[in-house]
Write a protein that holds these residues in place. Structure first.
Motif, short mmCIF file in Angstrom:
data_model
loop_
_atom_site.label_atom_id
_atom_site.label_comp_id
_atom_site.label_asym_id
_atom_site.label_seq_id
_atom_site.Cartn_x
_atom_site.Cartn_y
_atom_site.Cartn_z
N LEU A 45 0.78 -0.82 0.27
CA LEU A 45 0.23 -0.13 -0.06
C LEU A 45 1.18 1.76 -0.20
O LEU A 45 0.79 2.37 1.02
CB LEU A 45 -0.98 -0.24 1.02
N TRP A 46 2.04 1.45 -1.33
CA TRP A 46 2.54 2.40 -1.11
C TRP A 46 2.44 3.67 -1.17
O TRP A 46 2.92 4.46 -0.03
CB TRP A 46 4.04 2.28 -1.91
N ASP A 47 1.10 3.66 -2.07
CA ASP A 47 0.26 4.82 -1.99
C ASP A 47 -0.55 6.03 -0.67
O ASP A 47 0.26 6.95 -0.68
CB ASP A 47 -0.85 4.62 -3.07
N VAL A 48 -0.31 5.15 -0.24
CA VAL A 48 -1.79 5.72 1.31
C VAL A 48 -0.56 5.20 2.11
O VAL A 48 -0.13 7.13 2.60
CB VAL A 48 -2.03 4.20 1.75
N TRP A 98 11.77 4.85 -0.66
CA TRP A 98 12.80 4.18 -0.60
C TRP A 98 12.20 2.03 -1.39
O TRP A 98 11.90 2.36 -1.97
CB TRP A 98 14.04 3.25 0.23
N GLY A 99 11.03 2.56 0.32
CA GLY A 99 10.51 0.58 -0.10
C GLY A 99 9.55 1.20 -1.83
O GLY A 99 8.97 0.27 -1.93
N ILE A 149 9.82 -1.65 -5.16
CA ILE A 149 8.85 -2.46 -5.54
C ILE A 149 8.60 -2.78 -6.96
O ILE A 149 7.80 -3.32 -7.64
CB ILE A 149 7.06 -2.04 -4.00
N ASN A 150 8.75 -1.41 -6.95
CA ASN A 150 7.84 -0.79 -8.91
C ASN A 150 8.75 -1.10 -9.24
O ASN A 150 8.87 -1.27 -10.63
CB ASN A 150 7.79 0.75 -8.66
N LEU A 151 10.22 -1.53 -9.04
CA LEU A 151 10.87 -1.49 -9.93
C LEU A 151 11.75 -2.93 -9.86
O LEU A 151 12.43 -3.10 -10.80
CB LEU A 151 12.59 -0.80 -9.40
N SER A 191 7.90 -11.33 -2.29
CA SER A 191 9.30 -11.48 -1.21
C SER A 191 9.57 -10.39 -1.48
O SER A 191 10.26 -10.11 0.39
CB SER A 191 9.86 -12.90 -1.97
N LEU A 192 9.59 -9.91 -1.72
CA LEU A 192 10.42 -8.11 -1.68
C LEU A 192 9.76 -7.41 -0.89
O LEU A 192 9.68 -6.55 0.06
CB LEU A 192 10.49 -7.39 -2.61
#
Length: 237
Positions: free
Chosen positions: A135-138, A190-191, A195-197, A205-206
């Protein structure tokens, strides 16, 4: 005797704000500078009647507790003799009677007014690593929102203070919180980039790896906050 006057205090310390101690003095000084050519000015004394002096029922200040009332007597030495024509005249010195009332900020009022909103905002920030890194956007929206909230909270209490040439206890607390939010935003950024790359096969797993790092980072940040705030308070104690 009737009198009127304008009163000011130039040495109030707000270093420990909002837990400061205010000492409000009423100073009576025995000096007649129109007679500075008379040696008697150096021999006059002003002695307060300590046993018959006190404070009334209207002395209290809202938000503060009246903790002490002291009656003092001391000598005020000026750095000039104000043009005395007496040969070898020393610097003018005169006696003062000081009636000093001491106030302390109400701890409950300070905690509820200044620290409870800050604590709520920081609790939300420190809880954000518990969100899954998927949930990187949140997660990325939490630090900027908290930052704006802290800015408005700080502007609110700064409006109750005069212009100061130093920072107060609560200023340092806010600076520590700003640094914490910045670190949290950098970690989330950074996280999310990792995840996106990452290839689709490695994302699951990441995400698990970053979630584990989130828990450790959260514990270290909370521990660091406790240590820094404790050191801040000890420096003002």
């Amino acid at each position: 005797m009737k009198f009127s006057g304008h009163f000011y205090i130039n040495d109030i310390s707000f270093h420990k704000f909002p837990f400061e101690t205010l000492k409000i003095p009423l100073v009576f000084e025995l000096a007649d500078f129109s007679n500075i050519n008379n040696d008697n000015i150096y021999n006059m004394h002003l002695v307060p009647d300590k046993s018959s002096s006190g404070i009334g029922s209207y002395i209290d200040l809202t938000g503060y507790k009246t903790t002490a009332f002291n009656v003092l007597s001391k000598m005020h030495i000026y750095s000039s003799n104000f043009g005395s024509t007496v040969p070898d005249a020393p610097a003018i010195h005169t006696y003062q009677a000081i009636f000093e009332t001491t106030y302390k900020q109400s701890i409950n009022a300070a905690l509820l007014t200044y620290f409870l909103p800050l604590l709520i905002v920081m609790a939300l920030v420190l809880s954000s690593p518990m969100l899954s890194s998927s949930l990187w956007d949140v997660r990325l929206s939490v630090p900027p929102t908290a930052l704006l909230s802290l800015i408005f909270l700080q502007l609110g209490y700064r409006g109750n203070l005069p212009d100061l040439s130093y920072i107060t206890f609560i200023d340092i607390i806010y600076n520590i919180c700003y640094l914490t939010i910045l670190l949290m935003f950098g970690f989330f950024l950074w996280g999310s980039n990792k995840i996106n790359l990452a290839p689709d096969a490695e994302k699951e797993s990441l995400i698990d790896k970053i979630d584990l790092m989130d828990k450790r980072f959260q514990r270290y940040v909370i521990l660091g906050l406790i240590i820094l705030i404790t050191m801040d308070w000890m420096s003002f104690a």
